[in-house]
Write a protein that holds these residues in place. Sequence first.
Motif, mmCIF file in Angstrom:
data_model
loop_
_atom_site.group_PDB
_atom_site.id
_atom_site.type_symbol
_atom_site.label_atom_id
_atom_site.label_comp_id
_atom_site.label_asym_id
_atom_site.label_seq_id
_atom_site.Cartn_x
_atom_site.Cartn_y
_atom_site.Cartn_z
ATOM 1 N N ARG A 91 0.758 -1.183 0.027
ATOM 2 C CA ARG A 91 -0.131 0.001 0.045
ATOM 3 C C ARG A 91 0.826 1.222 -0.045
ATOM 4 N N THR A 95 0.866 3.948 -3.200
ATOM 5 C CA THR A 95 0.854 5.291 -2.715
ATOM 6 C C THR A 95 1.825 6.182 -3.053
ATOM 7 N N ASP A 99 0.883 9.233 -5.590
ATOM 8 C CA ASP A 99 1.001 10.587 -5.328
ATOM 9 C C ASP A 99 1.917 11.297 -6.397
ATOM 10 N N LYS A 188 -5.329 13.075 -4.991
ATOM 11 C CA LYS A 188 -4.610 12.132 -4.354
ATOM 12 C C LYS A 188 -5.901 11.249 -3.278
ATOM 13 N N LYS A 189 -6.759 11.891 -2.860
ATOM 14 C CA LYS A 189 -8.042 11.296 -2.249
ATOM 15 C C LYS A 189 -8.584 10.196 -3.058
ATOM 16 N N GLN A 192 -6.422 7.259 -3.042
ATOM 17 C CA GLN A 192 -6.412 6.467 -1.908
ATOM 18 C C GLN A 192 -7.629 5.837 -1.767
ATOM 19 N N THR A 195 -7.088 2.696 -3.838
ATOM 20 C CA THR A 195 -6.089 1.752 -3.502
ATOM 21 C C THR A 195 -6.874 0.949 -2.237
ATOM 22 N N LYS A 196 -7.520 1.486 -1.379
ATOM 23 C CA LYS A 196 -8.371 0.750 -0.056
ATOM 24 C C LYS A 196 -9.299 -0.206 -0.700
#
Length: 213
Positions: A91, A95, A99, A188-189, A192, A195-196
């Motif tokens: 992760r 990330t 990013d 970026k959120k 995220q 990825t989650k």
Amino acid sequence: MNTPSTEVGRRARKRLQMLEHLANTAARLFESQGYESVTMEQVAEEADVAKRTLYNHFPTKEAALAYWLDAELERDLAHLQDDVAKCKTFRSRVTCVLDASADWCEKHPTYLAAYLRHRLLSVGGSGGDEGRSDGSDIALAWQHLIAAGQLAGELSKAFPADQLATWFHHLYLGALLRWLNVPGLALKKEFQAITKLFVEGAGAKVKVPRSRQ
């Protein structure tokens, strides 16, 4: 005396040189005149090649743009290798790449819509659709990171790394499309969130009640 393999290697090098020349020429025109206003005829003239030569290498303007952006991305990923190597988990490694991708995309929003149109049509194909087979596409980075995550036991081995990489790449492209089309989102959120979703899945976590003593 040239052997057949030598001749094939020479042709491959010449083709790669031409691809880079045409893509870089197109990029200069995009930067100076704006992407939408540049035509394939202008690119051919500026590159000093016949239109047929240009179309043999890049059938569309989007293809030339995608090749150039992928080369830019490849250089950026190369600079990230040390930072990624310092990360301890899948992760955190993915990330780090996401990013950096978000930072780049936020600086080049005018190119992204055309790039995504092209990539969404070609994602999951074998090899580069403009003859590019040097692994510069970011999907290959996902595959390497996923394979390392599987080896470390962080990710399931139920599916091969290349298949998971294709699925993750679709999530990546989808996040970019959503960011382009929904005002006010933070890229970026969005990254995220995908990825989650990829790591944890979309299933609801059911809490098992504790048995009474």
